[in-house]
Design a protein around this motif. Structure first.
Motif, mmCIF file in Angstrom:
data_model
loop_
_atom_site.group_PDB
_atom_site.id
_atom_site.type_symbol
_atom_site.label_atom_id
_atom_site.label_comp_id
_atom_site.label_asym_id
_atom_site.label_seq_id
_atom_site.Cartn_x
_atom_site.Cartn_y
_atom_site.Cartn_z
ATOM 1 N N GLU A 136 11.491 42.347 -11.227
ATOM 2 C CA GLU A 136 11.623 42.731 -12.629
ATOM 3 C C GLU A 136 13.061 43.073 -13.002
ATOM 4 O OE1 GLU A 136 9.448 43.051 -15.220
ATOM 5 O OE2 GLU A 136 7.667 42.372 -14.147
ATOM 6 N N TRP A 143 9.363 45.647 -16.448
ATOM 7 C CA TRP A 143 8.186 46.491 -16.281
ATOM 8 C C TRP A 143 8.350 47.303 -15.014
ATOM 9 C CZ3 TRP A 143 4.343 47.063 -12.570
ATOM 10 C CH2 TRP A 143 3.195 47.766 -12.966
ATOM 11 N N ALA A 144 7.934 48.560 -15.033
ATOM 12 C CA ALA A 144 8.007 49.436 -13.861
ATOM 13 C C ALA A 144 6.608 49.906 -13.500
ATOM 14 C CB ALA A 144 8.909 50.629 -14.143
ATOM 15 N N ASP A 146 5.578 52.814 -12.803
ATOM 16 C CA ASP A 146 5.184 54.038 -13.505
ATOM 17 C C ASP A 146 4.999 53.842 -15.010
ATOM 18 O OD1 ASP A 146 7.816 53.855 -14.270
ATOM 19 O OD2 ASP A 146 8.480 55.650 -13.200
ATOM 20 N N ASP A 147 5.101 52.595 -15.486
ATOM 21 C CA ASP A 147 4.705 52.307 -16.868
ATOM 22 C C ASP A 147 3.184 52.372 -17.026
ATOM 23 O OD1 ASP A 147 7.314 51.925 -17.624
ATOM 24 O OD2 ASP A 147 7.200 49.734 -17.664
#
Length: 213
Positions: A136, A143-144, A146-147
């Motif tokens: 990413e 996008w992570a 923890d999103d």
């Protein structure tokens, strides 16, 4: 892997860069009864672990491949780079003698070593976070992990099993027409480019043994 001298690539730095650029490998394991199994898996390379590094990935718990693979047994990760069919009609030698045949150009890497498994939630979270960040990182809006809601991620982690392949053998093969005369290589590169196989054409022009990234 059969590797004539002109196709060999053994430099760890080049192989590591190519493995990271490719990302996906076919992971081959052998069950206790000797049955080989294979499946495509995104892999994370940690080059600092050991002489050749280590590969990390994960299986779905429902996937029987990991359950049927004894811990510590040998495994093989096969990375495939660019490839393309080569017609002899591109060769100057065809016009000179006609003594030519078709072939296939490709780049590939094979990493071997013992495979072990882990289900620790913290280690799995570290793995999926590192894999996500790896792919990413260059995006405009990355996008992570923890999103997503923490309880959702924890549920996802309970559905996977991580593995580590400690690399004890690392081999690369860049078959990019290095065994052909210069005129044949030039004709091959031009023909590949016309066909839209730009990555292979570029490797042919550069002599094959180059990084893929």
């Amino acid at each position: 892997m059969y590797r004539p001298s002109h196709f060999k690539e053994d430099r760890p730095s080049v192989l590591h860069a190519a493995m990271a650029a490719i990302g996906l490998a076919n992971l081959v394991t052998v069950s206790a009864d000797g049955m080989p199994q294979a499946g495509p898996v995104p892999l994370l390379l940690r080059p600092e672990e050991g002489e050749y590094g280590a590969l990390y990935g994960h299986f779905a718990k429902a996937n029987p491949q990991w359950r049927e693979t004894p811990a510590g047994s040998p495994a093989l990760a096969i990375f495939m780079g660019p490839d393309a069919y080569v017609t002899p009609s591109w060769y100057a030698t065809k016009r000179e003698s006609g003594k030519v045949v078709p072939t296939w150009n490709y780049a590939t890497i094979q990493a071997r070593g013992p495979i072990t498994f882990f289900e620790d939630a913290a280690a799995l979270l570290d793995l999926v976070t590192a894999l996500t960040n790896r792919h990413e990182g260059g995006r405009e809006a990355p996008w992570a992990v923890d999103d997503a809601p923490a309880d959702f991620i924890q549920a996802q982690l309970r559905g996977i099993v991580g593995f580590r392949l400690a690399i004890t053998s690392l081999e690369g093969k860049w078959k990019m027409s290095q065994n052909r005369p210069v005129a044949d290589r030039e004709g091959t590169a031009d023909g590949l480019a016309r066909n839209g196989d730009d990555a292979v054409a570029d490797l042919v022009r550069r002599g094959g043994a180059q990084t893929l990234g």
